[in-house]
Design a protein around this motif. Structure first.
Motif, PDB file in Angstrom:
ATOM      1  N   ASP A   1       2.546   5.521 110.752  1.00 14.16           N
ATOM      2  CA  ASP A   1       3.037   6.829 111.187  1.00 14.16           C
ATOM      3  C   ASP A   1       4.336   6.678 111.987  1.00 14.16           C
ATOM      4  N   ALA A   2       4.373   5.718 112.891  1.00 17.38           N
ATOM      5  CA  ALA A   2       5.553   5.500 113.726  1.00 17.38           C
ATOM      6  C   ALA A   2       6.747   5.007 112.905  1.00 17.38           C
ATOM      7  N   TYR A   3       6.502   4.162 111.916  1.00 13.84           N
ATOM      8  CA  TYR A   3       7.595   3.670 111.075  1.00 13.84           C
ATOM      9  C   TYR A   3       8.160   4.765 110.173  1.00 13.84           C
ATOM     10  N   VAL A   4       7.313   5.676 109.721  1.00 12.02           N
ATOM     11  CA  VAL A   4       7.736   6.706 108.774  1.00 12.02           C
ATOM     12  C   VAL A   4       8.365   7.913 109.490  1.00 12.02           C
ATOM     13  N   GLU A   5       8.000   8.146 110.731  1.00 15.49           N
ATOM     14  CA  GLU A   5       8.492   9.340 111.430  1.00 15.49           C
ATOM     15  C   GLU A   5      10.015   9.485 111.412  1.00 15.49           C
ATOM     16  N   PRO A   6      10.801   8.440 111.689  1.00 15.61           N
ATOM     17  CA  PRO A   6      12.255   8.630 111.658  1.00 15.61           C
ATOM     18  C   PRO A   6      12.773   9.030 110.271  1.00 15.61           C
ATOM     19  N   VAL A   7      12.140   8.521 109.233  1.00 12.83           N
ATOM     20  CA  VAL A   7      12.534   8.886 107.874  1.00 12.83           C
ATOM     21  C   VAL A   7      12.200  10.361 107.630  1.00 12.83           C
ATOM     22  N   ALA A   8      11.026  10.767 108.062  1.00 11.69           N
ATOM     23  CA  ALA A   8      10.580  12.148 107.850  1.00 11.69           C
ATOM     24  C   ALA A   8      11.410  13.147 108.651  1.00 11.69           C
ATOM     25  N   ARG A   9      11.835  12.758 109.820  1.00  9.31           N
ATOM     26  CA  ARG A   9      12.567  13.670 110.708  1.00  9.31           C
ATOM     27  C   ARG A   9      14.083  13.655 110.501  1.00  9.31           C
ATOM     28  N   ARG A  10      14.547  12.785 109.635  1.00  7.39           N
ATOM     29  CA  ARG A  10      15.993  12.704 109.415  1.00  7.39           C
ATOM     30  C   ARG A  10      16.502  14.052 108.912  1.00  7.39           C
ATOM     31  N   PRO A  11      17.587  14.547 109.472  1.00  5.40           N
ATOM     32  CA  PRO A  11      18.097  15.853 109.041  1.00  5.40           C
ATOM     33  C   PRO A  11      18.514  15.840 107.564  1.00  5.40           C
ATOM     34  N   VAL A  12      18.342  16.973 106.923  1.00  2.00           N
ATOM     35  CA  VAL A  12      18.775  17.177 105.547  1.00  2.00           C
ATOM     36  C   VAL A  12      19.857  18.239 105.578  1.00  2.00           C
ATOM     37  N   ASP A  13      20.972  17.947 104.965  1.00  2.00           N
ATOM     38  CA  ASP A  13      22.080  18.890 104.921  1.00  2.00           C
ATOM     39  C   ASP A  13      21.836  19.884 103.792  1.00  2.00           C
ATOM     40  N   LEU A  14      21.253  21.025 104.131  1.00  2.82           N
ATOM     41  CA  LEU A  14      20.927  22.037 103.132  1.00  2.82           C
ATOM     42  C   LEU A  14      22.161  22.758 102.598  1.00  2.82           C
ATOM     43  N   THR A  15      23.313  22.528 103.215  1.00  2.00           N
ATOM     44  CA  THR A  15      24.550  23.112 102.687  1.00  2.00           C
ATOM     45  C   THR A  15      25.114  22.268 101.545  1.00  2.00           C
ATOM     46  N   ASP A  16      24.639  21.047 101.408  1.00  2.00           N
ATOM     47  CA  ASP A  16      25.057  20.174 100.306  1.00  2.00           C
ATOM     48  C   ASP A  16      24.356  20.650  99.033  1.00  2.00           C
ATOM     49  N   PRO A  17      25.110  21.054  98.010  1.00  2.00           N
ATOM     50  CA  PRO A  17      24.479  21.565  96.788  1.00  2.00           C
ATOM     51  C   PRO A  17      23.612  20.530  96.070  1.00  2.00           C
ATOM     52  N   ASP A  18      23.792  19.248  96.375  1.00  2.00           N
ATOM     53  CA  ASP A  18      23.002  18.188  95.728  1.00  2.00           C
ATOM     54  C   ASP A  18      21.867  17.669  96.602  1.00  2.00           C
ATOM     55  N   TRP A  19      21.526  18.388  97.678  1.00  2.00           N
ATOM     56  CA  TRP A  19      20.532  17.866  98.612  1.00  2.00           C
ATOM     57  C   TRP A  19      19.195  17.604  97.937  1.00  2.00           C
ATOM     58  N   ALA A  20      18.729  18.483  97.061  1.00  2.00           N
ATOM     59  CA  ALA A  20      17.416  18.312  96.425  1.00  2.00           C
ATOM     60  C   ALA A  20      17.421  17.098  95.495  1.00  2.00           C
ATOM     61  N   ARG A  21      18.480  16.948  94.712  1.00  2.00           N
ATOM     62  CA  ARG A  21      18.580  15.797  93.816  1.00  2.00           C
ATOM     63  C   ARG A  21      18.607  14.500  94.613  1.00  2.00           C
ATOM     64  N   LYS A  22      19.361  14.482  95.694  1.00  2.00           N
ATOM     65  CA  LYS A  22      19.449  13.286  96.534  1.00  2.00           C
ATOM     66  C   LYS A  22      18.076  12.926  97.114  1.00  2.00           C
ATOM     67  N   MET A  23      17.304  13.931  97.491  1.00  2.00           N
ATOM     68  CA  MET A  23      15.958  13.679  98.022  1.00  2.00           C
ATOM     69  C   MET A  23      15.057  13.080  96.932  1.00  2.00           C
ATOM     70  N   ARG A  24      15.121  13.674  95.730  1.00  2.00           N
ATOM     71  CA  ARG A  24      14.286  13.194  94.613  1.00  2.00           C
ATOM     72  C   ARG A  24      14.649  11.774  94.204  1.00  2.00           C
ATOM     73  N   GLU A  25      15.934  11.492  94.163  1.00  2.00           N
ATOM     74  CA  GLU A  25      16.412  10.217  93.648  1.00  2.00           C
ATOM     75  C   GLU A  25      16.486   9.124  94.713  1.00  2.00           C
ATOM     76  N   GLY A  26      16.334   9.493  95.961  1.00  2.00           N
ATOM     77  CA  GLY A  26      16.381   8.507  97.037  1.00  2.00           C
ATOM     78  C   GLY A  26      15.114   7.669  97.069  1.00  2.00           C
ATOM     79  N   PRO A  27      15.108   6.654  97.883  1.00  2.00           N
ATOM     80  CA  PRO A  27      13.916   5.802  97.969  1.00  2.00           C
ATOM     81  C   PRO A  27      12.731   6.575  98.557  1.00  2.00           C
ATOM     82  N   HIS A  28      11.548   6.173  98.141  1.00  2.00           N
ATOM     83  CA  HIS A  28      10.332   6.754  98.718  1.00  2.00           C
ATOM     84  C   HIS A  28      10.319   6.401 100.207  1.00  2.00           C
ATOM     85  N   PRO A  29       9.839   7.308 101.062  1.00  2.00           N
ATOM     86  CA  PRO A  29       9.838   7.032 102.505  1.00  2.00           C
ATOM     87  C   PRO A  29       9.137   5.721 102.887  1.00  2.00           C
ATOM     88  N   LEU A  30       8.053   5.376 102.207  1.00  2.00           N
ATOM     89  CA  LEU A  30       7.371   4.119 102.530  1.00  2.00           C
ATOM     90  C   LEU A  30       8.220   2.911 102.159  1.00  2.00           C
TER      91      LEU A  30
END
Length: 184
Positions: free
Chosen positions: A24-53
């Motif tokens: 839980d402690a290792y994953v929290e910073p990944v989970a809380r990292r801000p997402v720039d919702l003004t970036d039109p590619d934010w959803a694709r970047k989330m899908r294509e990025g590494p799994h949080p674990l």
């Protein structure tokens, strides 16, 4: 040293609780990292990025801890299951990031149901219900006889109506009672 009034995990659950809290402690910073919702590619970047674990470098440890939770949840009595539900409630980032690989088999479907039962609706019953509906559809498509599995896991589930939409037990029983099994 423990703070007065802090809940303690009984015997065997203490070591598991420490492992889950560490994930839980290792994953929290990944989970809380801000997402720039003004970036039109934010959803694709989330899908294509590494799994949080994977990003946190702890997938094997997290999956092993979840397997231990599910084994103890399935084999334990009501008190053990309640303790595991409380542990997962205290570790939301572990719950958010950790799942087991899914296969179109009765065993895999049952494991996913056990995880839902142990998470006891998580932070939002609606998310749990959508996931259950999708999972039932995938299992049906794979030819898995899901009704007995829903009934079995419902018997291990909580009766607490946490968010006013029914208990986990009630939701699983409702899904088992539909034809075909599922929520809608």
């Amino acid at each position: 040293m423990e703070e007065p009034g802090e809940p303690r995990e009984p015997g065997e659950l203490a070591e598991l609780a420490e492992r889950i809290a560490l994930v839980d402690a290792y994953v929290e910073p990944v989970a809380r990292r801000p997402v720039d919702l003004t970036d039109p590619d934010w959803a694709r970047k989330m899908r294509e990025g590494p799994h949080p674990l994977d990003e946190a470098g702890i997938r094997p440890e997290a999956e092993a801890a979840l397997r231990d939770v599910l084994t103890r949840y399935e084999q334990g009595d009501d008190a053990v299951r309640a303790g595991l539900r409380a542990l997962l409630e205290r570790c939301p980032w572990f719950v958010w990031a950790t799942t087991l690989p899914s296969e179109p088999t009765p065993h895999s479907f049952r494991q996913r149901l056990l995880q839902m039962s142990a998470e006891d609706q998580g932070l939002d019953t609606r998310d749990m219900m959508l996931t259950l509906h999708d999972l039932c559809g995938q299992a049906r498509d794979a030819g898995v006889d899901i009704r007995p599995l829903l009934l079995d896991v419902a018997g291990l589930s909580s009766d607490a109506d946490r968010y006013g939409m029914g208990s986990t037990r009630h939701i699983l029983l409702r899904a088992a009672g539909r034809e075909p099994p599922g929520l809608w």
